[in-house]
Every structure is written in C-alpha cells, then in structure tokens.
Design an enzyme around this catalytic site. Sequence first.
Site, mmCIF file in Angstrom:
data_model
loop_
_atom_site.group_PDB
_atom_site.id
_atom_site.type_symbol
_atom_site.label_atom_id
_atom_site.label_comp_id
_atom_site.label_asym_id
_atom_site.label_seq_id
_atom_site.Cartn_x
_atom_site.Cartn_y
_atom_site.Cartn_z
ATOM 1 N N SER A 164 0.675 -1.150 -0.240
ATOM 2 C CA SER A 164 -0.028 0.116 0.356
ATOM 3 C C SER A 164 0.774 1.246 0.522
ATOM 4 O O SER A 164 0.249 2.217 -0.744
ATOM 5 C CB SER A 164 -1.269 -0.123 1.313
ATOM 6 O OG SER A 164 0.083 -0.300 2.793
ATOM 7 N N THR B 78 -2.426 -9.031 3.230
ATOM 8 C CA THR B 78 -2.155 -8.313 1.805
ATOM 9 C C THR B 78 -1.842 -7.205 2.010
ATOM 10 O O THR B 78 -1.373 -7.003 0.694
ATOM 11 C CB THR B 78 -4.257 -9.524 1.330
ATOM 12 O OG1 THR B 78 -5.385 -8.060 1.472
ATOM 13 C CG2 THR B 78 -4.032 -10.179 1.318
ATOM 14 N N CYS B 79 -2.665 -6.530 2.637
ATOM 15 C CA CYS B 79 -1.902 -4.877 2.217
ATOM 16 C C CYS B 79 -0.489 -4.727 1.709
ATOM 17 O O CYS B 79 -0.226 -3.093 1.535
ATOM 18 C CB CYS B 79 -2.526 -3.694 2.408
ATOM 19 S SG CYS B 79 -4.222 -3.865 2.215
ATOM 20 N N PHE B 80 0.102 -5.213 2.810
ATOM 21 C CA PHE B 80 1.369 -4.990 2.929
ATOM 22 C C PHE B 80 2.414 -6.536 3.141
ATOM 23 O O PHE B 80 3.355 -6.455 3.519
ATOM 24 C CB PHE B 80 1.630 -4.470 4.561
ATOM 25 C CG PHE B 80 0.824 -3.289 5.068
ATOM 26 C CD1 PHE B 80 -0.331 -3.511 6.241
ATOM 27 C CD2 PHE B 80 1.453 -2.900 4.815
ATOM 28 C CE1 PHE B 80 -1.420 -2.663 6.075
ATOM 29 C CE2 PHE B 80 0.330 -1.041 4.778
ATOM 30 C CZ PHE B 80 -0.875 -1.579 6.003
#
Length: 903
Positions: free
Chosen positions: A848, A870-872
């Site tokens: 992100s 999942t964003c990182f």
Amino acid sequence: MSDSGSQLGSMGSLTMKSQLQITVISAKLKENKKNWFGPSPYVEVTVDGQSKKTEKCNNTNSPKWKQPLTVIVTPVSKLHFRVWSHQTLKSDVLLGTAALDIYETLKSNNMKLEEVVVTLQLGGDKEPTETIGDLSICLDGLQLESEVVTNGETTCSENGVSLCLPRLECNSAISAHCNLCLPGLSDSPISASRVAGFTGASQNDDGSRSKDETRVSTNGSDDPEDAGAGENRRVSGNNSPSLSNGGFKPSRPPRPSRPPPPTPRRPASVNGSPSATSESDGSSTGSLPPTNTNTNTSEGATSGLIIPLTISGGSGPRPLNPVTQAPLPPGWEQRVDQHGRVYYVDHVEKRTTWDRPEPLPPGWERRVDNMGRIYYVDHFTRTTTWQRPTLESVRNYEQWQLQRSQLQGAMQQFNQRFIYGNQDLFATSQSKEFDPLGPLPPGWEKRTDSNGRVYFVNHNTRITQWEDPRSQGQLNEKPLPEGWEMRFTVDGIPYFVDHNRRTTTYIDPRTGKSALDNGPQIAYVRDFKAKVQYFRFWCQQLAMPQHIKITVTRKTLFEDSFQQIMSFSPQDLRRRLWVIFPGEEGLDYGGVAREWFFLLSHEVLNPMYCLFEYAGKDNYCLQINPASYINPDHLKYFRFIGRFIAMALFHGKFIDTGFSLPFYKRILNKPVGLKDLESIDPEFYNSLIWVKENNIEECDLEMYFSVDKEILGEIKSHDLKPNGGNILVTEENKEEYIRMVAEWRLSRGVEEQTQAFFEGFNEILPQQYLQYFDAKELEVLLCGMQEIDLNDWQRHAIYRHYARTSKQIMWFWQFVKEIDNEKRMRLLQFVTGTCRLPVGGFADLMGSNGPQKFCIEKVGKENWLPRSHTCFNRLDLPPYKSYEQLKEKLLFAIEETEGFGQE
C-alpha cells in the site's frame, strides 16, 4: 374464538439472523432560519446493538446519499434512524429520529423485502410529535419463509380488544408455560386478561383497562433479593417484555458472569387446570420446573422464570399445546435471569450463552485432550476442530467445499493447456525403445510439441531445451566467452546474449558464423522493465485524485461489479479503488482490490457464461464466443469487460485467466494473419499451408470464396467477397483466398463484440499507450508470471522479530520446498492477495505504501493460526514448537481461509 388445539408455528424463522441492505437514499429537512449555511446531515442506523453511519452532505436541507448499509437483523428487529448535523468545533446535533418495525414492513410486502422504498417521517429530538422532515430508504435482501406467512400471526378479539401477535414457541417440557425471552405470542387466540398480564394492565369485565400490576406467588427464587423479601413478587409492565407493533423487542445485555443457581420447584396449577407435564432433568432437557402459582382470573399468573398462557373457552381456561423442541445436549441447563431472559449454562465447560445449544451433527464426537481442552472429531473426514460444530455450520462448510471444488476444477481446466496428451506420452515411450543413443540421464524426459519438434525436459532444474543432453559435449565445442550465454527462440533457433553489453545476436562469438543469414537483432529482455516503467508513468499522469468505493458481495460478484462499474464515469474508474466486501473487516490498501480482480476475472471470463470460449480443443486460452448473441445484453457485458480489463492494466492488477495471442494483438492494434492461426487452430493452419504449397488445380478441390460456420448447431454459409459462392479458387487467386480465410477465422462473427469490448477499453485506457508492447509482453503485463522461483522468493524475503537462522524460518522454507506448485500459489495468494507475481518477481512486490517485500513477522502464541496482511505482503507466523505443528497450521490457513477479518 378459534380452537385451542391449533398448531403453533416455529420460532426459528422469526429468530433467524439475516443480512439486510439498507440504502439511505435522501431526506428533506425543514429549513432553520437561524442556520444560514444549512446543516451537514448524516444518518445513523442502529439495530440490535449495531450502528452504521452514512457520509455527510455539506450545507444542505435536501441531502442525497444513496449509500448502502448492511446490517444483521431478525424479522422482529426494529430499525432506528437518527439524522445528525455534523459540527466541526463541537458535538454533532441531533436533527430528528425515526423507527421502522421490520416485521410490520414484511407483512405489508408479502413477507419479502426486495428493493422496497419506504419514506419515514422524522420526529424532533425534544418533541417527537413534531415532524421535521422525511427520510427515504430502500430495504433489500430479506425474505421470510412461506411457513411464517401462513401461520405467523393471528388476530384475536375479546371484549372489544383486538390483538395481532406473532407466534410463540413453547418448551417441550412445559405444556402450559412459555419463556419470557420468546419474541411473541402464539397463533392461537389468547384472552385479553392474559395479555394484560404481559403489559402490566388488567381488563375489567366491562372491557375497560385498569392499571394493575400482576402479582406472582413463588415458593423459591433464583434472585436472593426476591427470596429475602417474601413470597410475593411484582412484575410490572416495565419489567416484563413489551409487545411493540405485534412483536417482542429483544434486548441483548452483557452475558451474566455468574448466573444464579437453579432451585427445585413444584408443579404449577392454574385455576384448577391440569399441571404442567412431568419435568425432565435440567442436564438433559434444559427446561426449568414450573412454579406453584395461585392467581385470579383477572391477573396474569407468572413466576420469575415462566409465564403460563391460557386460552379462554366455553368451559374455562385451557393450557396451550406445546411445540416440540429438541432437548438440550448433556451437561446443559436452561435458566432465566431476573429480567426474564433465557440463557443456557454449560456445566462441563463452565460457561453461559444466550444461544440455545444444539446437539452435535451426525458423525461428530466431543473429546478432551491431556491438557483438559475440549475439541471435536469429525469421523467422516477424520479431522478435528476447536470450534463446536452445528448443523448450520456443517451445511455451510459442505456448500463452501462444493463451490471451492468447482473453482479448483475450473482452474485445473485452465492449467491443462500445459499438460500433454496421451498420444505425446505414447510417442515418447515408443521413441525410448528404439533410441540409438540409449536412455536419458536421470531426471530427463523427451517430449514433442504440437508441431512435431522434439525438446527435452530437465525435471531436476525445471528447465527445457532443444538439444539432446546425451549428445552434448560430443562435438568438442569451445566454451563461450565470459559473460556470454546461448539461448533458443520458440522455433529452436540459437542466439547469443552478451550480458556485458546487454545485446543479443545470432552470430556465434566462437566461430563468427550466424545461425541465420542476415538475422535480425532480438531486443534485450530487460528492456521490458523500461517499457513497464514508461507505461506506469503515463498511467499516473491519467490517474484522478481521491478514491471510489466498490461494494460487492461474494455470492453476486459478477452482477454487483457490472452494475457499479457501468454506473461510474470513466474518469472515476481511474481513481484509486476501494473495494468493500460487506460483512468482512478487510480495509482495502491494495490487497482487497487484488483479490477482487482475481475473483471477478474468473467469473467474467468463464466460458459457462457463453461470452468467451476456449481457443481450441487443446488450447485453454480464451477468445470471444461468436454465439454470445444468445444473451440479448451481451454487448453491454463486453463493454463492461473492456472496462474491467483496462482497469486491471491501469491499476497494475492481475487477472486469473489469459486470452489468446491474436486477441492480445487486437488490443495492441496490430494486424493478425495466417501465422496467428497456428497458436489457436493448428489443424486449420496446416490445411491452409498445404493449400499454399500445393497445386490445387491438379487436385480438383473445387473450393470457392465461401466458408461454412456452425453456431449452436446451425450451419451458415459466409461469402468472403461479394458473390464469393460462385468464384472458384485457382492458383492465381489462392493467396487472396488464404488471406481472407485467415482473417475470417480470427474474427468470425465477433465484430460487434470486439467493437463493444474496445469501446469500454478505450474509455479507461486508450490503446496507443500500449503500442510499445508486443502480444507476449502484454500477456505477462496482464496475467503476471505463474512459475514461482523459490530462490528468488527466499532471497527477497525480510523478517521481523525473526532471523534467517531462526528455526521457525528454516521450517517455513522447508515447508515451501516440500509442497507442490499449487499450494505455493495458494500460500502466495494468502499473503499477497493474488497468486500472480509482478514482472520483476518477488523483488518488485508492491504494497500500500509502494515497494513492499514479502515479510514474515513473529506474532501471537503457538496455538494461534497464521494471519496475513495482504496490503503489506506480511505473514504473521506464531512461534510454533515443531515443524509438524507449523505445517498443520499453515496448510489449514491457506486451504480453509476465505475473506477478511476471519480469525
């Protein structure tokens, strides 16, 4: 008065929790002359302890939100709406309130809420009778079974009093008593005095109502205060459950920390009526024995635990017939607190709950391990779990497993284009028997491609090559200079790569001879990264500020995405995407959007929808289906798919399924020809090559400039040129015939669909921004790389609170090496949100906040499951004590987890 023997309906449908979507449309508020600029209103919706808010509309008396809110309700829930005015420097001001009874709304709409628009009058905060405006909402997604529609309510009247009450469910162990916690009364008519006992008021003989509290005589009480005060206990209208709009308004207070102990009671009798049925032990039935009561006919006879209900008839009061209910599991007991609310006690695990426990499903067994922890065994699947299973959870799991197997089957079909048929394997085995060079080295395999060319597979290093490993070194060739490498094109032609100068050539640096006469230079493979960076730069120039929200459900993913994407303008779709799955706690900083692209691409490109088809029998790439016109809205869907594919390229996301190479050429505005037929229809291509290389006049084929096509079982004739059915193909015009047939085969019957696709595609991303790529590069850009390089993965991984030498990290990489490629992709999807990798591999993973490498962090305890962000691109790996435990937890996490916010 109806007969008392009427059947009581089941309470299951009235207490079943369902998802309801509330779309707050708009409001009209009265103008306040004191506020020049107008309020900044927003709406707060509360139901059963849940609270959802809309966005605010600045400085307006006619706000329009059109914002969907999803809540969990029961059919007897009550929605409360509060309209607030946002204040910057002080607390928000309440403008008005409104309430809506879901059960009444269901009755007025045939027990079904499907896009039902309701306009509510907003009452003032200080004066509820004052109307300050209207609020328009839309309810959708709730439906009550027909069983409740037919038996859900009964209108009864006695002495001029009419009642409309939902049905009541009684405990099987008590024939004439019902629990206070039930959400309503029965289908059978009930005397008015009996209802008066509920509401804290009695009814006189003349029909008038007198405010009189119901007296209850008890021999024992669970409440110490009641026991100490005396035998008489008063239950007023405020303490008893109120009947509002024909239904009981449930309340869910905090779970009692230490419930009162059960007290034995004697059977009860009401006015000489037969006593309750014989009691069962609380550990087996969960019902409490009724209390001995002495009441008058005008007073409601009740205890602190149960309320006896009677039916007035010609011969006097009669008890209600009970509804049979499944007994409680062993070790459970049913109790009622001081407010009349039923809860359940588990004497084995020493805990309490509001929900009625159910017996274990068939095939399940409850066990206790050496540490005293309770777990459950499924003898059908031979698995264990800490979570207590229910019939509903087992049914939902089986349904999810069926859907998952169907999804895996679709993915397996897509991957079959890389699997060679039995004929090739048979040819390989035959060639081994008569091969004069002898057997291949261990780990090697000889194969033949679709064009008959032989190549060799090294399963040890997972690479393929054209040269025979048994003949290497026999020619005594000199080694290549330092920094040089020999590679082969798709046609088996060798070329040489100079890594020092980053150039390629067909000229062998050892001999100075060229593999091709005047062969062209091949672009260096690393130039592709420069193209991608240049393309991303232009995408950033076209991007719009802020973000857009896309709210979709997993069950109706295709239709929800279609409606929302087509409702936005092309400029809005260039903003940053914020994807929301209702009911899940995932915040989209990139990971949720990646999963949305992955799942939606699997849906929209599914050949089952007849929009796309496989390019050939053995080719699982996709192309537009000429028979898609059977769907009258197919052009709208192709425009939507064009937008979706352009969004994937624009936002740098990957899709699940790939197209055929000629289709990628069309996206790049590059011409397609005879050579492109080879990749999608080798038989048709070989037949045209035979026509090109042979004299067709000698064969007397009698071919004309007309072709036949079969669509949905119907054969139609198509002229390649005007009056082509009468023009014979000769040696002079066969080149024109071959060219026109190839063009027709690549675009037969899909002109309108292709035009609609590019209409939607160019709205988001003009095709000229892709002119620097070729078809294969575009495929990599859109689908990513599928092969996972373990060394690259391990080399670019980082750790937090772990070290490379930590035993958990060493176990993790051992686990990754042991599992197959499918599970590796699942693990990658679990951590990053997709099983596709960027062009640069793990080194170019994006998070992100920009580049974000694969990270493993030490979080939690050894009995926790792994979690992912999942964003990182981060995996939370607890410090497990053994490799078997780590393997078990990781496999469970990557195979059984779906969605966000799931612990």
